[in-house]
Motif scaffolding. Structure first.
Motif, PDB file in Angstrom:
ATOM      1  N   LEU A 259      24.576  54.608   6.966  1.00  0.00           N
ATOM      2  CA  LEU A 259      23.678  54.350   5.835  1.00  0.00           C
ATOM      3  C   LEU A 259      23.611  52.863   5.499  1.00  0.00           C
ATOM      4  O   LEU A 259      22.522  52.309   5.292  1.00  0.00           O
ATOM      5  CB  LEU A 259      24.142  55.161   4.622  1.00  0.00           C
ATOM      6  N   ALA A 260      24.769  52.205   5.417  1.00  0.00           N
ATOM      7  CA  ALA A 260      24.775  50.782   5.070  1.00  0.00           C
ATOM      8  C   ALA A 260      24.102  49.941   6.148  1.00  0.00           C
ATOM      9  O   ALA A 260      23.299  49.040   5.856  1.00  0.00           O
ATOM     10  CB  ALA A 260      26.206  50.311   4.840  1.00  0.00           C
ATOM     11  N   SER A 261      24.414  50.240   7.408  1.00  0.00           N
ATOM     12  CA  SER A 261      23.828  49.459   8.497  1.00  0.00           C
ATOM     13  C   SER A 261      22.324  49.696   8.582  1.00  0.00           C
ATOM     14  O   SER A 261      21.571  48.800   8.970  1.00  0.00           O
ATOM     15  CB  SER A 261      24.485  49.799   9.836  1.00  0.00           C
ATOM     16  N   THR A 384      17.825  56.723  13.982  1.00  0.00           N
ATOM     17  CA  THR A 384      17.135  57.512  12.966  1.00  0.00           C
ATOM     18  C   THR A 384      17.397  56.991  11.562  1.00  0.00           C
ATOM     19  O   THR A 384      16.474  56.864  10.748  1.00  0.00           O
ATOM     20  CB  THR A 384      17.561  58.984  13.051  1.00  0.00           C
ATOM     21  N   THR A 385      18.650  56.692  11.246  1.00  0.00           N
ATOM     22  CA  THR A 385      18.938  56.190   9.900  1.00  0.00           C
ATOM     23  C   THR A 385      18.236  54.863   9.663  1.00  0.00           C
ATOM     24  O   THR A 385      17.773  54.575   8.551  1.00  0.00           O
ATOM     25  CB  THR A 385      20.452  56.032   9.683  1.00  0.00           C
ATOM     26  N   GLY A 421      21.915  45.797   1.678  1.00  0.00           N
ATOM     27  CA  GLY A 421      22.655  46.270   2.844  1.00  0.00           C
ATOM     28  C   GLY A 421      24.058  45.696   2.896  1.00  0.00           C
ATOM     29  O   GLY A 421      25.020  46.403   3.215  1.00  0.00           O
ATOM     30  N   LEU A 422      24.188  44.410   2.590  1.00  0.00           N
ATOM     31  CA  LEU A 422      25.510  43.776   2.585  1.00  0.00           C
ATOM     32  C   LEU A 422      26.406  44.382   1.514  1.00  0.00           C
ATOM     33  O   LEU A 422      27.581  44.699   1.767  1.00  0.00           O
ATOM     34  CB  LEU A 422      25.355  42.271   2.356  1.00  0.00           C
ATOM     35  N   ILE A 423      25.877  44.566   0.319  1.00  0.00           N
ATOM     36  CA  ILE A 423      26.653  45.149  -0.772  1.00  0.00           C
ATOM     37  C   ILE A 423      27.090  46.575  -0.421  1.00  0.00           C
ATOM     38  O   ILE A 423      28.221  46.984  -0.703  1.00  0.00           O
ATOM     39  CB  ILE A 423      25.838  45.138  -2.075  1.00  0.00           C
ATOM     40  N   ALA A 424      26.201  47.335   0.225  1.00  0.00           N
ATOM     41  CA  ALA A 424      26.550  48.700   0.620  1.00  0.00           C
ATOM     42  C   ALA A 424      27.604  48.714   1.719  1.00  0.00           C
ATOM     43  O   ALA A 424      28.439  49.619   1.782  1.00  0.00           O
ATOM     44  CB  ALA A 424      25.293  49.433   1.097  1.00  0.00           C
ATOM     45  N   PHE A 425      27.578  47.688   2.588  1.00  0.00           N
ATOM     46  CA  PHE A 425      28.521  47.642   3.707  1.00  0.00           C
ATOM     47  C   PHE A 425      29.917  47.202   3.281  1.00  0.00           C
ATOM     48  O   PHE A 425      30.910  47.645   3.868  1.00  0.00           O
ATOM     49  CB  PHE A 425      27.983  46.680   4.772  1.00  0.00           C
TER      50      PHE A 425
END
Length: 445
Positions: A259-261, A384-385, A421-425
């Motif tokens: 999800l993050a990537s 897909t994600t 994306g960075l914050i999620a990773f």
């Protein structure tokens, strides 16, 4: 699960194990794997980003607004097709085997679809054909990438995933660079607008020639046992849903990574998708100058990706991803705040130096997190994600332009997607066996 509570993928039975030897594959096989990226990259660089897509919007369509809308619509539908097909095609390859044959079919389809675009004349009547053929090529390119990425586990060990993945990405950028230079001199400089259409045929031939070695000597997976149940597409989707549920219960770090990537990879895709558009629309670059930008960007990206591959194996993919995204975000803000073409060039080159290493490190990290026998399915889910959130960058780009009142503000939209994306990773806890190229099958202490 080890005594620290870190989930370790269970060993895959030998009959399902597709390869991953204790040492890298022979150099000629590794070289052929990298050469495939060199050959395929002409689609992304020449056809999709810097030359043919610009030809469609500026010479084929009646105006750039109509052309951009048609291109965006077709690519959006291509994203839907990719999201639906990539995971099931990955499962298909893991179940029936013969991965090299599947890679060959999808590679030939990509080369043929590019070559088929050579008939597109600078006339609005060809717009529909052009954008939908380009969309089809985008779909088969992503499917081929699933099979290609899955081979990484057959030609490298966890301790060399970074350098070999970086080598492949680096050769891809350099191949795109050479093809772009050739396209510039053969079909753009001093030529009539309709001559640009021949880059499609050139790119198709380029892909067919340079991808051929891997299709001949690349590692393969054995065919499924005759007694194995028949493959069912509906059954595959059901199994994928079950797999995701299992990941939520037992491998949440892997689901977190997907999800993050997906978010930061969509931001990186936005960089490529809008680089030429921003250069032309906000900084007045001509078609030739956009190509010069592409040449410089690919050269910098190719060299940096190759060099940072070894850093990946030593320091870990996570460090490279976090650091690279941070620099890209800062450089993106710099383009917005620092006025002038010179500042744009400097920041664009800084971004180019980081995009490739982040992409390569993301692929290497997934390879380290993937249990043997599930590599195609995982890389299918990876594609897909990414496509599931492919609307983020175009949407953020458009919204930012509306807020700022100028095209240049679209950069801020892409920066926001990368930052999310960075914050999620950042909270992702990478299991010890995958942190620095350790053996993904070994229990860590």
């Amino acid at each position: 699960m080890d005594h620290d509570g870190v989930l370790v993928p269970a060993p895959v039975p030998p009959e399902r194990e597709p390869g991953l030897a204790g040492r890298p594959a022979p150099r000629r096989v590794v070289a052929a794997w990298g050469l495939w990226d060199w050959g395929q990259q002409t689609f992304n660089t020449v056809v999709l980003t810097f030359v043919f897509s610009v030809y469609i919007t500026s010479a084929v369509a009646e105006n750039e607004t109509v052309g951009s809308a048609a291109l965006g619509n077709a690519q959006a539908w291509a994203g839907v097709a990719i999201a639906l097909l990539c995971p099931v095609m990955g499962t298909f390859a893991d179940r029936i085997g013969r991965r090299r044959q599947l890679l060959g079919i999808s590679t030939i389809a990509l080369a043929a679809s590019m070559a088929a675009m050579v008939v597109v004349m600078p006339d609005p009547g060809w717009l529909g054909y052009a954008v939908w053929m380009l969309a089809f090529a985008s779909v088969v390119s992503e499917i081929a990438g699933v099979f290609y990425n899955g081979m990484l586990l057959q030609i490298a060990t966890p301790s060399t995933f970074g350098r070999i993945s970086g080598m492949g990405w680096g050769l891809g950028y350099l191949g795109g660079l050479v093809a772009l230079v050739a396209s510039l001199f053969l079909f753009v400089l001093g030529k009539e607008p309709e001559t640009i259409r021949y880059v499609a045929l050139f790119s198709g031939i380029w892909t067919a020639v340079f991808c051929l070695p891997l299709l001949l000597i690349g590692p393969d997976t054995p065919p499924a046992d005759r007694d194995a149940p028949r493959f069912s597409f509906l059954g595959a989707y059901r199994d994928i849903v079950r797999r995701i549920a299992t990941m939520w219960r037992e491998q949440r770090y892997l689901l977190h990574f997907f999800l993050a990537s997906a978010v930061f990879r969509d931001g990186l895709a936005g960089v490529f998708a809008f680089a030429g558009v921003i250069a032309a629309g906000s900084f007045g670059f001509s078609q030739e100058e956009v190509i010069y930008l592409g040449i410089a960007a690919n050269l910098v990206a190719g060299v940096s990706t190759w060099l940072f591959g070894r850093f990946d194996d030593r320091a870990g993919s996570r460090v490279l991803i976090v650091g690279g995204l941070g620099v890209i975000i800062a450089a993106g803000v710099g383009i917005l705040l620092l006025d002038g073409t010179a500042a744009f060039w400097v920041c664009a080159m800084v971004i180019s130096a980081c995009v490739g290493p982040v992409q390569s490190a993301s692929r290497a990290l997934l390879a380290r997190l993937t249990p043997l026998g599930l590599e195609n399915e995982n890389f299918g889910l990876y594609a897909t994600t990414g496509r599931a959130v492919a609307f983020l960058s175009p949407f953020a780009f458009t919204v930012a332009i509306r807020i700022g009142g100028a095209q240049l503000w679209g950069i801020l939209g892409i920066v926001v997607v990368l930052a999310i994306g960075l914050i999620a990773f950042l909270p992702l806890r990478v299991p010890a066996h995958a942190a620095r190229g350790g053996d993904a099958r070994a229990v860590t202490s």
